[in-house]
Design an enzyme around this catalytic site. Structure first.
Site, PDB file in Angstrom:
ATOM      1  N   ASP A  42      -1.708   5.597  -2.189  1.00 33.13           N
ATOM      2  CA  ASP A  42      -1.407   5.035  -0.943  1.00 33.13           C
ATOM      3  C   ASP A  42      -0.007   4.273  -0.768  1.00 33.13           C
ATOM      4  O   ASP A  42       0.392   3.826  -1.979  1.00 33.13           O
ATOM      5  CB  ASP A  42      -2.466   3.921  -0.485  1.00 33.13           C
ATOM      6  CG  ASP A  42      -3.831   4.899   0.176  1.00 33.13           C
ATOM      7  OD1 ASP A  42      -3.558   6.200   0.314  1.00 33.13           O
ATOM      8  OD2 ASP A  42      -4.812   4.470   0.411  1.00 33.13           O
ATOM      9  N   LYS A  64      -0.208   5.840   4.650  1.00 37.96           N
ATOM     10  CA  LYS A  64      -0.401   5.726   6.205  1.00 37.96           C
ATOM     11  C   LYS A  64      -0.462   4.402   6.536  1.00 37.96           C
ATOM     12  O   LYS A  64      -1.528   3.683   6.884  1.00 37.96           O
ATOM     13  CB  LYS A  64      -1.814   6.328   6.586  1.00 37.96           C
ATOM     14  CG  LYS A  64      -2.843   6.123   5.407  1.00 37.96           C
ATOM     15  CD  LYS A  64      -4.294   6.686   5.806  1.00 37.96           C
ATOM     16  CE  LYS A  64      -5.309   6.530   4.773  1.00 37.96           C
ATOM     17  NZ  LYS A  64      -6.702   6.897   5.114  1.00 37.96           N
ATOM     18  N   MET A 179      -4.989  -7.099   7.966  1.00 33.71           N
ATOM     19  CA  MET A 179      -4.476  -5.978   9.166  1.00 33.71           C
ATOM     20  C   MET A 179      -4.621  -6.846  10.508  1.00 33.71           C
ATOM     21  O   MET A 179      -4.603  -6.117  11.544  1.00 33.71           O
ATOM     22  CB  MET A 179      -5.341  -4.812   9.221  1.00 33.71           C
ATOM     23  CG  MET A 179      -5.269  -3.864   7.877  1.00 33.71           C
ATOM     24  SD  MET A 179      -6.386  -2.618   8.227  1.00 33.71           S
ATOM     25  CE  MET A 179      -8.140  -3.076   7.664  1.00 33.71           C
TER      26      MET A 179
HETATM   27  N1  SAH Z   1      -8.346  -1.967   0.320  1.00 35.08           N
HETATM   28  C1  SAH Z   1      -7.500  -3.028   0.543  1.00 35.08           C
HETATM   29  C2  SAH Z   1      -7.276  -3.386   1.929  1.00 35.08           C
HETATM   30  C3  SAH Z   1      -6.574  -2.187   2.839  1.00 35.08           C
HETATM   31  S1  SAH Z   1      -6.407  -2.595   4.361  1.00 35.08           S
HETATM   32  C4  SAH Z   1      -7.895  -4.363  -0.290  1.00 35.08           C
HETATM   33  O1  SAH Z   1      -9.174  -4.178  -0.914  1.00 35.08           O
HETATM   34  O2  SAH Z   1      -7.230  -5.358  -0.380  1.00 35.08           O
HETATM   35  C5  SAH Z   1      -4.552  -3.042   4.231  1.00 35.08           C
HETATM   36  C6  SAH Z   1      -4.514  -4.459   4.526  1.00 35.08           C
HETATM   37  O3  SAH Z   1      -4.560  -5.209   3.243  1.00 35.08           O
HETATM   38  C7  SAH Z   1      -2.955  -4.961   4.994  1.00 35.08           C
HETATM   39  O4  SAH Z   1      -2.823  -4.887   6.456  1.00 35.08           O
HETATM   40  C8  SAH Z   1      -3.141  -6.551   4.554  1.00 35.08           C
HETATM   41  O5  SAH Z   1      -3.986  -7.213   5.572  1.00 35.08           O
HETATM   42  C9  SAH Z   1      -4.104  -6.448   3.239  1.00 35.08           C
HETATM   43  N2  SAH Z   1      -2.968  -6.538   2.127  1.00 35.08           N
HETATM   44  C10 SAH Z   1      -2.905  -5.646   1.414  1.00 35.08           C
HETATM   45  N3  SAH Z   1      -1.908  -6.015   0.346  1.00 35.08           N
HETATM   46  C11 SAH Z   1      -1.736  -7.162   0.629  1.00 35.08           C
HETATM   47  C12 SAH Z   1      -0.766  -8.204  -0.104  1.00 35.08           C
HETATM   48  N4  SAH Z   1      -0.174  -7.887  -1.047  1.00 35.08           N
HETATM   49  N5  SAH Z   1      -0.543  -9.249   0.726  1.00 35.08           N
HETATM   50  C13 SAH Z   1      -1.293  -9.590   1.788  1.00 35.08           C
HETATM   51  N6  SAH Z   1      -2.005  -8.815   2.420  1.00 35.08           N
HETATM   52  C14 SAH Z   1      -2.484  -7.541   1.959  1.00 35.08           C
END
Ligand code: SAH
Length: 261
Positions: A42, A64, A179
């Site tokens: 991803d 995506k 998000m």
């Molecule tokens: N599966 C992932 C979440 C996917 S949804 C998990 O467990 O963390 C994607 C969202 O995750 C982004 O829109 C943001 O809100 C958050 N996110 C992912 N990486 C991040 C980061 N390094 N810092 C802050 N938010 C993050």
């Protein structure tokens, strides 16, 4: 297993890549990447992690950003994984954070399992945990809360697609909204409208655990303005709760943790 499936289908490993920094993947996850014939990854996965795959492994980008694609791309991802596994290849499906926290890992696992393809889920450090640790926010500090709730802020709070119960969230303890940056004004307004104190400590953590991590903290009522002024950008999580007030005191600990790496 359905009768049409070959018995030698390769395994698909749904691996959590962790919250950002590439060395926050699990040992099991890294071992799976090192053995992969195919890596399907991803947008938020760090390139250094993908570099651990064998040089001749196939690399398939399945990004995506925004998570607002229709079913077509998701269908394609399902088929790519299934086809490679049916050919006997070991597939690593690499997803940011944990595969099953707002990551469609459940859907992908079901798709494969229903077709008799062996699946193993390798958990990852989800953003709420990783970004808060790196920002010095103790998610469930025992003086402050007995609960933490993970929320998707993807849907516009004013749209019927948003099924969140704001009254319940206003008294749920620490909240971490994934998000949600785009809807931060509306999210704060809904929480305050549902009874949460406007002065509740809150923060936006952008690019958590990465070298350019940015943390903006402010009382909830001013958080959206502060985030805009600071140029906050995705990926970001919103953290709301008294635990955020412990951030300053925690920072020396976080510095010590950084020194380990
Ligand atoms: N599966 C992932 C979440 C996917 S949804 C998990 O467990 O963390 C994607 C969202 O995750 C982004 O829109 C943001 O809100 C958050 N996110 C992912 N990486 C991040 C980061 N390094 N810092 C802050 N938010 C993050």
């Amino acid at each position: 297993m359905t009768p049409t499936e070959p018995t030698h289908a390769g395994t698909v490993y749904l691996v959590g890549a962790g919250p950002g920094a590439p060395d926050l993947v699990t040992v099991r996850g890294l071992n799976a990447i090192r053995r992969a014939d195919v890596v399907v990854y991803d947008a938020l996965v760090h390139p250094e992690l993908i570099a651990h795959a064998p040089a001749d492994a196939e690399r398939v980008y399945a990004g995506k950003r925004g998570y607002c694609v229709g079913s077509t791309l998701q269908e394609t991802i399902h088929e790519v994984m299934a086809n490679r596994a049916r050919a006997g290849l070991t597939v690593v499906r690499l997803k940011g954070g944990d595969p099953c926290v707002f990551g469609r890992g459940g859907e992908e696992a079901e798709y494969l399992a229903e077709r008799g393809i062996p699946v193993e889920i390798v958990p990852g450090v989800t953003t709420a945990v990783g970004a808060c640790a790196a920002a010095g926010i103790p998610l469930t500090h025992r003086d402050e809360t007995q609960a933490v709730t993970l929320v998707t802020g993807h849907f516009d709070p004013d749209s019927p697609e948003c099924k969140l119960d704001w009254k319940a969230l206003a008294c749920a303890g620490t909240l971490v909204v994934y998000m949600g940056l785009r809807h931060l004004d509306a999210i704060a307004a809904r929480l305050i409208g549902a009874g949460l104190d406007p002065e509740t400590p809150a923060a936006v953590v952008c690019r958590g655990t990465l070298p350019d991590q940015q943390v903006i903290d402010s009382p909830l009522t001013q958080l959206a303005t502060a985030a805009r002024a600071a140029g906050a950008a995705a990926p970001a999580v919103i953290v709301v709760g008294q635990v955020v007030a412990h951030r300053t005191r925690m920072m020396s600990l976080v510095a010590a943790q950084g020194a380990v790496a």
